[in-house]
Design an enzyme around this catalytic site. Structure first.
Site, PDB file in Angstrom:
ATOM      1  N   ASP A  67     -14.381 -10.233  27.833  1.00  0.00           N
ATOM      2  CA  ASP A  67     -14.224 -11.148  28.659  1.00  0.00           C
ATOM      3  C   ASP A  67     -12.568 -11.195  29.671  1.00  0.00           C
ATOM      4  O   ASP A  67     -12.174 -11.563  28.259  1.00  0.00           O
ATOM      5  CB  ASP A  67     -15.274 -11.599  29.365  1.00  0.00           C
ATOM      6  CG  ASP A  67     -15.525 -13.069  28.077  1.00  0.00           C
ATOM      7  OD1 ASP A  67     -14.793 -13.263  26.897  1.00  0.00           O
ATOM      8  OD2 ASP A  67     -16.015 -13.896  27.838  1.00  0.00           O
ATOM      9  N   ASN A 136     -25.285 -23.241  28.073  1.00  0.00           N
ATOM     10  CA  ASN A 136     -25.890 -22.908  29.032  1.00  0.00           C
ATOM     11  C   ASN A 136     -26.886 -21.345  28.753  1.00  0.00           C
ATOM     12  O   ASN A 136     -26.790 -20.543  29.586  1.00  0.00           O
ATOM     13  CB  ASN A 136     -24.774 -22.442  30.639  1.00  0.00           C
ATOM     14  CG  ASN A 136     -24.619 -21.103  30.491  1.00  0.00           C
ATOM     15  OD1 ASN A 136     -24.303 -21.226  29.960  1.00  0.00           O
ATOM     16  ND2 ASN A 136     -23.489 -21.035  31.888  1.00  0.00           N
ATOM     17  N   HIS A 138     -25.450 -18.673  27.786  1.00  0.00           N
ATOM     18  CA  HIS A 138     -23.953 -17.681  28.358  1.00  0.00           C
ATOM     19  C   HIS A 138     -23.441 -16.712  27.389  1.00  0.00           C
ATOM     20  O   HIS A 138     -23.260 -17.265  26.198  1.00  0.00           O
ATOM     21  CB  HIS A 138     -22.790 -17.718  29.429  1.00  0.00           C
ATOM     22  CG  HIS A 138     -21.896 -18.481  29.333  1.00  0.00           C
ATOM     23  ND1 HIS A 138     -20.873 -18.710  29.775  1.00  0.00           N
ATOM     24  CD2 HIS A 138     -21.692 -18.682  27.633  1.00  0.00           C
ATOM     25  CE1 HIS A 138     -19.762 -19.529  29.029  1.00  0.00           C
ATOM     26  NE2 HIS A 138     -20.168 -18.853  28.013  1.00  0.00           N
ATOM     27  N   GLU A 143     -23.294 -15.271  32.294  1.00  0.00           N
ATOM     28  CA  GLU A 143     -24.411 -16.719  33.004  1.00  0.00           C
ATOM     29  C   GLU A 143     -25.625 -16.936  32.658  1.00  0.00           C
ATOM     30  O   GLU A 143     -26.075 -15.829  33.945  1.00  0.00           O
ATOM     31  CB  GLU A 143     -23.745 -17.582  34.571  1.00  0.00           C
ATOM     32  CG  GLU A 143     -21.601 -17.678  34.094  1.00  0.00           C
ATOM     33  CD  GLU A 143     -21.072 -18.770  33.141  1.00  0.00           C
ATOM     34  OE1 GLU A 143     -22.506 -18.659  32.105  1.00  0.00           O
ATOM     35  OE2 GLU A 143     -20.399 -19.294  33.589  1.00  0.00           O
TER      36      GLU A 143
HETATM   37  P1  PGA Z   1     -16.778 -21.985  22.160  1.00  0.00           P
HETATM   38  O1  PGA Z   1     -17.561 -21.306  23.948  1.00  0.00           O
HETATM   39  O2  PGA Z   1     -16.517 -21.153  21.173  1.00  0.00           O
HETATM   40  O3  PGA Z   1     -15.500 -22.195  23.179  1.00  0.00           O
HETATM   41  O4  PGA Z   1     -17.409 -22.691  21.973  1.00  0.00           O
HETATM   42  C1  PGA Z   1     -18.257 -19.974  23.419  1.00  0.00           C
HETATM   43  C2  PGA Z   1     -19.241 -19.718  24.916  1.00  0.00           C
HETATM   44  O5  PGA Z   1     -19.038 -20.076  25.736  1.00  0.00           O
HETATM   45  O6  PGA Z   1     -19.156 -18.355  25.039  1.00  0.00           O
END
Ligand code: PGA
Length: 263
Positions: A67, A136, A138, A143
């Site tokens: 992303d 959440n 994702h 999302e």
């Molecule tokens: P993080 O994010 O590695 O900063 O915890 C992971 C994500 O949101 O996919």
């Protein structure tokens, strides 16, 4: 799904980097799907270390990132290109023409997203996709309620994701609200998926991904449809799994089988 519960993030990074390095030794033109965020940092530093002591060569490797934020120029300190350069690419010898990010600049983003998908296919598909997971649920920026068949496209980030990531920003106004992300359908086409999750904040998402019903509301649960997914968890992120003792026993038995095979 293979669920590996370890004591901490360092042990997970040891295991995941070892899997990537082993795959690279077998296939020097490996195609890697890469993630940003705090979670993959330990893996990236181990890959750099292995490269710098001359153990591995990345010159034939191709990468596709999951992303990127919409409309941030590549040299913007909040862009994922900038993050990847700082945390991984600057320490490896991947050819710049083999590094890919989902499109976030210029006209015709839907057309560019289609070409991103086509480029993945032209390279023979992703051999190993590295993933984190949001609190959440994702994966990438897919999302909750993202279609389980989705492809690369622009998504609006949820309030929860914006809050989780606000630690990187001075104020909410400067934070991008949209991003391009590989779809869940895109991710599920990777040949192998390695997901890491650390900390109690991820425990609900991990439980939903491993033990919940497959549901667009918890995008990580779509991984149950994939034949080769391994989750590397620390004890906190694994703490809400109802079959935790069973996953630990499976790992012990796998170790027994490995040793039995090597005799
Ligand atoms: P993080 O994010 O590695 O900063 O915890 C992971 C994500 O949101 O996919």
């Amino acid at each position: 799904m293979k669920v590996v519960v370890l004591e901490n993030a360092d042990q997970a990074a040891d295991r995941v980097s070892a899997e990537i390095l082993e795959a690279l030794q077998k296939k020097p033109d490996l195609v890697l799907g890469l993630a940003t965020g705090s979670t993959p940092i330990g893996v990236y530093s181990r890959l750099i270390q292995a490269h710098q002591v001359g153990r591995v060569d990345f010159s034939r490797v191709t990468t596709f990132n999951l992303d990127e934020y919409l409309d941030l120029p590549p040299d913007h300190p909040q862009s994922y290109r900038f993050f990847m350069h700082k945390s991984l690419f600057s320490g490896l010898n991947i050819h710049p023409s083999k590094i890919h990010f989902p499109p976030t600049q210029g006209p015709d983003l839907p057309g560019q997203c289609e070409r991103y998908e086509a480029r993945i296919k032209d390279c023979g598909g992703i051999d190993i996709q590295l993933l984190g997971i949001g609190s959440n649920g994702h994966i990438g920026f897919n999302e909750p309620t993202s279609s389980l068949a989705s492809r690369t496209r622009i998504k609006t980030l949820t309030e929860k994701t914006l809050r989780d990531n606000s630690r990187f920003y001075e104020s909410l106004e400067t934070q991008p609200q949209m991003a391009a992300t590989m779809g869940i359908g895109t991710i599920l086409e990777a040949k192998k998926i390695l997901l890491q999750a650390f900390g109690i904040k991820k425990a609900d998402a991990v439980r939903a991904a491993v033990e919940g019903p497959v549901s667009a509301f918890w995008p990580g649960s779509a991984l149950q449809l994939h034949p080769d997914v391994s989750l590397y968890l620390d004890s906190e992120s694994a703490s809400k799994l109802s079959l935790l003792a069973y996953y630990r026993r499976v790992e012990q038995n796998q170790e027994y089988l490995r040793q039995r095979d090597s005799k």
